[in-house]
Design an enzyme around this catalytic site. Structure first.
Site, PDB file in Angstrom:
ATOM      1  N   ASP A   1      -2.636   6.347  -3.025  1.00 19.37           N
ATOM      2  CA  ASP A   1      -1.437   5.898  -2.355  1.00 19.37           C
ATOM      3  C   ASP A   1      -0.437   4.678  -3.741  1.00 19.37           C
ATOM      4  O   ASP A   1      -1.049   4.533  -4.391  1.00 19.37           O
ATOM      5  CB  ASP A   1      -2.131   5.283  -1.089  1.00 19.37           C
ATOM      6  CG  ASP A   1      -3.480   3.866  -1.041  1.00 19.37           C
ATOM      7  OD1 ASP A   1      -3.845   3.919  -2.545  1.00 19.37           O
ATOM      8  OD2 ASP A   1      -3.630   3.039  -0.531  1.00 19.37           O
TER       9      ASP A   1
ATOM     10  N   ASP B   1      -5.944   2.355  -3.809  1.00 13.70           N
ATOM     11  CA  ASP B   1      -7.679   2.198  -3.484  1.00 13.70           C
ATOM     12  C   ASP B   1      -7.931   2.826  -2.939  1.00 13.70           C
ATOM     13  O   ASP B   1      -8.897   3.492  -2.173  1.00 13.70           O
ATOM     14  CB  ASP B   1      -6.896   1.134  -2.359  1.00 13.70           C
ATOM     15  CG  ASP B   1      -6.470   0.819  -0.699  1.00 13.70           C
ATOM     16  OD1 ASP B   1      -5.561   1.638  -1.084  1.00 13.70           O
ATOM     17  OD2 ASP B   1      -6.860  -0.284   0.067  1.00 13.70           O
TER      18      ASP B   1
ATOM     19  N   ASP C   1      -0.946   1.685  -3.833  1.00 16.74           N
ATOM     20  CA  ASP C   1      -2.106   0.482  -4.611  1.00 16.74           C
ATOM     21  C   ASP C   1      -3.409   0.980  -4.841  1.00 16.74           C
ATOM     22  O   ASP C   1      -4.447   0.490  -4.998  1.00 16.74           O
ATOM     23  CB  ASP C   1      -1.956  -0.673  -3.621  1.00 16.74           C
ATOM     24  CG  ASP C   1      -2.666  -0.354  -2.170  1.00 16.74           C
ATOM     25  OD1 ASP C   1      -2.424   0.996  -1.821  1.00 16.74           O
ATOM     26  OD2 ASP C   1      -3.241  -1.853  -1.602  1.00 16.74           O
TER      27      ASP C   1
ATOM     28  N   SER D   1       1.189  -0.909   0.235  1.00 14.05           N
ATOM     29  CA  SER D   1       0.109   0.160  -0.259  1.00 14.05           C
ATOM     30  C   SER D   1       1.112   1.269   0.226  1.00 14.05           C
ATOM     31  O   SER D   1       1.427   1.602  -0.833  1.00 14.05           O
ATOM     32  CB  SER D   1      -0.806  -0.161   1.162  1.00 14.05           C
ATOM     33  OG  SER D   1      -1.627   1.071   0.771  1.00 14.05           O
TER      34      SER D   1
HETATM   35 MG    MG Z   1      -3.374   1.795  -0.054  1.00 13.98          MG
END
Ligand code: MG
Length: 460
Positions: A243, A247, A245, A100
């Protein structure tokens, strides 16, 4: 038992506590778990931009194949893109190699169930049990899994978003957006999505690079200064920062002002409950009261949960919620999928702006203002339960407390604010959150309750 899975999967420093042996072991354990209910599980795997992505993915794939699971490699993509894929293409499981927003030396393993939701604690514990006992169900030579690749996930995801929102209305406005992908996995999907929605895009850090050369991966104010500066300079409608990744999404208004995540959550919740004439919404106990204020205004209800997006998503599904999310920029749109999704958040924000036909700063100004203060104090894990029990006991005689909520830690609801004291699930810490109308009041209350927690830790 040693816990490998934290709030968001397994994380660690590459070739230290996050290494090939662990990834392969988890692959074998996961495969063993899946084979209990399915003779031939069909899994999909994807990864973010980190330099160790192929190393860990290959080890994980080897583990899964050895147990007789078939694995499809969907490539480099955002976590929500892969979550959408597992649900739409009816895979039995999905594995994301990502850490992440952590620094580049980290990587991690995150598990997704067949319906696109993050794995429940029960499943994670079952996988851990198999891993620590080493009781893997390896396949005979003729039954090892088959490996293949598939590059259709990004198109599937973007098509899915586009079919969920009012594209014509967004296109008509010809929005100009400043996009900061932070060199993360959003580079693969978000510019494409904005193009499909007829937006002009000023790009910052939109080349995937696992060293994160442009900025730190966590989209907090200190890491988004270039984005905040660029939005008014470019004359854009707003800015969005992702961020690692993709999400989580953070919005910047047309004046370059960072929008606190609670307010964005309330803004979108306001729009959705207005359209639905109410409805159930779900959020953790840490979310600002501004969210409940707007939802109630629209005759909707708020269900509070423990902290953690998998819990929020699961309760949303059970209660047929119309919207939910966390106070960290992770918004969940159940008509699309039950997970945090920056692509869908961005598309919905464009749709809201197109329908309202007003600047973002004006819409945010309508959300009630509160001051939140967060602090924490070191607390040994073995003392957490004692401290929490003592707090609950002592608060029974605190006259300032109107009611107490024990969903996660202890939350004291007062006449003009609230205090939440909760033991951290991942660190030897006790967290104290306070919300009040005035900043000074929030700060003073936080110090008072932090000291109280501190004295209980010492006495325990
Ligand atoms: Mg994330």
């Amino acid at each position: 038992m040693t816990r490998l899975f934290g709030t968001n999967g397994i994380r660690g420093v590459v070739n230290n506590d996050m290494n090939c042996e662990l990834a392969m072991g988890i692959g074998k354990a996961w495969g063993t778990y899946l084979k209990r209910t399915n003779p031939r599980p069909h899994c999909v795997i994807g990864y973010d931009v980190r330099l160790s992505n192929h190393m860990l993915k290959s080890a994980m794939v080897a583990g899964l194949l050895s147990t007789g699971c078939d694995v499809v490699d969907a490539g480099l993509l955002p976590t929500p893109t892969l979550q959408y894929t597992v649900k739409e293409k009816q895979f039995n499981a999905d594995i994301v190699i990502t850490a992440s927003h952590n620094p580049p030396q980290f990587n991690g393993i995150k598990g997704i169930a067949y319906d696109g939701t993050e794995l429940s604690k029960d499943v994670e514990e079952a996988i851990e049990t198999i891993y620590f006992s080493g009781s893997y169900a390896l396949a005979e030579w003729r039954n090892v899994g088959r490996f293949s690749t598939w590059d259709g996930a990004i198109d599937l995801y973007i098509q899915g978003i586009v079919s969920t929102i009012d594209v014509a209305r967004i296109k008509h406005r010809r929005f100009h957006v400043v996009l900061d992908c932070g060199n993360g996995a959003g580079c693969l999907t978000t510019p494409l999505l904005l193009q499909k929605l007829g937006c002009t895009v000023t790009r910052l850090n939109c080349e995937p690079d696992g060293r994160f050369p442009g900025r730190h991966s966590e989209p907090i104010p200190g890491n988004l200064t270039a984005l905040m500066k660029t939005v008014p300079e470019a004359g854009a409608f707003f800015g969005v920062g992702l961020d690692g990744d993709a999400d989580i999404s953070i919005f910047i208004d047309e004046n370059g002002k960072y929008l606190w995540e609670d307010k964005t959550l309330a803004l979108v919740g306001n729009h959705i409950t207005k359209e639905n004439k109410g409805g159930v919404t779900v959020t953790p106990v840490t979310t600002s009261t501004c969210f409940e204020d707007v939802i109630r205004r629209n005759k909707g209800t708020v269900i509070y949960t423990k902290v953690g997006s998998p819990i929020v998503a699961r309760v949303m599904k059970e209660r047929h919620a119309v919207f939910g999310g966390e106070e960290n920029g992770g918004l969940i749109f159940p008509q699309f999928q039950y997970c945090r999704d920056s692509g869908m958040s961005l598309a919905k924000m464009l749709e809201i702006l197109a329908k309202e036909n007003r600047p973002l700063s004006e819409l945010i100004a309508e959300i009630p203002a509160y001051e939140m203060y967060k602090t924490k104090i070191v607390c040994p894990n073995e003392k957490k339960e004692f401290v929490l029990n003592q707090l609950v006991e002592q608060m029974k005689t605190d006259h300032a407390v109107v009611s107490t909520d024990k969903t996660d830690g202890v939350k004291l609801l007062m006449k003009d604010g609230w205090v939440l004291m909760r033991p951290s699930g991942t660190e030897p810490m006790f967290r104290v959150y306070v919300e009040a109308k005035e900043k000074k009041q929030a700060e003073q209350m936080a110090m008072f309750y932090k000291n109280l927690v501190g004295s209980l830790i010492e006495s325990g």
